[in-house]
Enzyme design. Structure first.
Site, PDB file in Angstrom:
ATOM      1  CD  GLN A  30      10.390  -9.974   0.277  1.00 33.88           C
ATOM      2  OE1 GLN A  30      11.304  -9.923   1.085  1.00 33.88           O
ATOM      3  NE2 GLN A  30       9.147  -9.619   0.596  1.00 33.88           N
TER       4      GLN A  30
ATOM      5  CB  SER B  99      -0.266  -1.801   1.098  1.00 32.52           C
ATOM      6  OG  SER B  99       0.596  -2.329   0.118  1.00 32.52           O
TER       7      SER B  99
ATOM      8  CD  GLU C  23      -2.389  -9.302  14.139  1.00 38.25           C
ATOM      9  OE1 GLU C  23      -3.382  -8.551  14.117  1.00 38.25           O
ATOM     10  OE2 GLU C  23      -2.163 -10.138  15.027  1.00 38.25           O
TER      11      GLU C  23
ATOM     12  CG  HIS D   7       6.281   0.594   6.982  1.00 42.55           C
ATOM     13  ND1 HIS D   7       5.928   1.121   5.763  1.00 42.55           N
ATOM     14  CD2 HIS D   7       6.622  -0.698   6.748  1.00 42.55           C
ATOM     15  CE1 HIS D   7       6.045   0.189   4.832  1.00 42.55           C
ATOM     16  NE2 HIS D   7       6.456  -0.923   5.396  1.00 42.55           N
TER      17      HIS D   7
ATOM     18  CG  HIS E 292       2.575   2.485   4.677  1.00 34.13           C
ATOM     19  ND1 HIS E 292       2.166   1.813   5.801  1.00 34.13           N
ATOM     20  CD2 HIS E 292       2.954   1.536   3.789  1.00 34.13           C
ATOM     21  CE1 HIS E 292       2.249   0.519   5.594  1.00 34.13           C
ATOM     22  NE2 HIS E 292       2.743   0.317   4.379  1.00 34.13           N
TER      23      HIS E 292
ATOM     24  CB  VAL F 142      -2.136   0.857  10.315  1.00 41.10           C
ATOM     25  CG1 VAL F 142      -2.498   2.337  10.380  1.00 41.10           C
ATOM     26  CG2 VAL F 142      -1.363   0.442  11.563  1.00 41.10           C
TER      27      VAL F 142
END
Ligand code: PAF
Length: 280
Positions: free
Chosen positions: A61, A185, A148, A37, A34, A176
């Site tokens: 993960q 996200s 972040e 990125h 998105h 963003v």
């Protein structure tokens, strides 16, 4: 853009470029790309001779198998987006290529891994550490770019680089947001239209928390934030925490000398969303 799925091909190509004097900017991702990125990639492309991106949905993960299964995957669409930001090399390995053997490595990230995402998702940061360390070995970047939004992950990666003495510069990049404030996200894709319409409320509450922090002590502020969700039944708040911006330990009182971030994790329907805001 050249696409590799083999570790050896990727490393050989990048080594050769490094030997010729090129600098390598690297953005590791799990795909479902998105604008968040793409911003990391534009910065990496501007600051380096070569932009290398990885797409790998890292199974170790995920502590929730359903989450892993439902993670959006669309390599064709991602590749098209990568072309628009001038990606030079895409590394997109299979799970067998990355993990031919069972992973046994255990990192000790100290206090950083015991709070918030670390406490809510046992094993998650170890999985992130293992894959990022391996991706750094393969892609040998001069600089690597992280958002972040995953502030705790960023802290873990800085620690990983210190533990493993990896010669890479970690470049943090601001969150963003969509125009309505929702932090970008890959998980947003999984929200229903109603959930998507509700989701910007999370950032509204964070902004309110920042303003209200001038008037309330930390305990009251935490309660205030939780109260904002009490008549919004679509949200289930996992945590709201006020933590030091370096060691990520919960703070007991506001200290203007120290940086403080407000961190939140909420479940909206079946989707888990995180966000954060700088309070001080
Ligand atoms: O932030 C992510 O997308 C992932 O955690 C990362 C850093 C690519 C490791 O799998």
């Amino acid at each position: 853009m050249i696409i590799y799925s083999r570790i050896s091909d990727t490393t050989t190509h990048i080594k050769q470029k490094r030997d010729e004097g090129s600098t390598i900017g690297f953005v590791p991702t799990m795909g479902a790309l998105h604008e968040g990125h793409l911003e990391l990639m534009r910065k990496a492309k501007k600051e380096n001779d070569l932009l290398v991106v990885s797409i790998f949905v890292n199974p170790i993960q995920f502590n929730n198998q359903d989450d892993l299964k439902k993670y959006p995957r669309d390599l064709k669409k991602d590749s098209e987006l990568l072309e628009t930001v001038g990606c030079d090399i895409l590394f997109a390995p299979t799970v067998d290529e990355m993990y031919p053997e069972k992973v046994t490595k255990k990192y000790d990230f100290g206090l950083l891994e015991n709070v918030m995402e670390g406490a809510s998702r046992p094993g998650h940061f170890n999985g992130v550490g293992v894959v990022v360390s391996k991706l750094f070995d393969i892609c040998i970047p001069h600089k690597a770019y992280f958002g972040e939004k995953d502030y705790q992950q960023l802290a873990i990666i800085k620690k990983l680089v210190e533990i493993e003495s990896i010669p890479v510069e970690i470049v943090p990049c601001p969150i963003v947001r969509e125009v309505d404030g929702l932090a970008m996200s890959s998980r947003n894709e999984r929200l229903t239209p109603n959930e998507r319409a509700s989701a910007p409320y999370i950032y509204e509450v964070l902004q309110d928390a920042k303003t209200t922090s001038e008037f309330l002590c930390t305990n009251r502020l935490k309660q205030y934030v939780l109260n904002q969700f009490s008549d919004r039944k679509e949200f289930e708040v996992e945590y709201f925490e006020l933590a030091d911006d370096k060691d990520l330990q919960p703070i007991k009182s506001h200290n203007p000398e120290k940086g403080t971030i407000g961190f939140i994790a909420v479940n909206l329907g079946k989707v888990r969303l995180i966000d954060n805001i700088r309070i001080i």
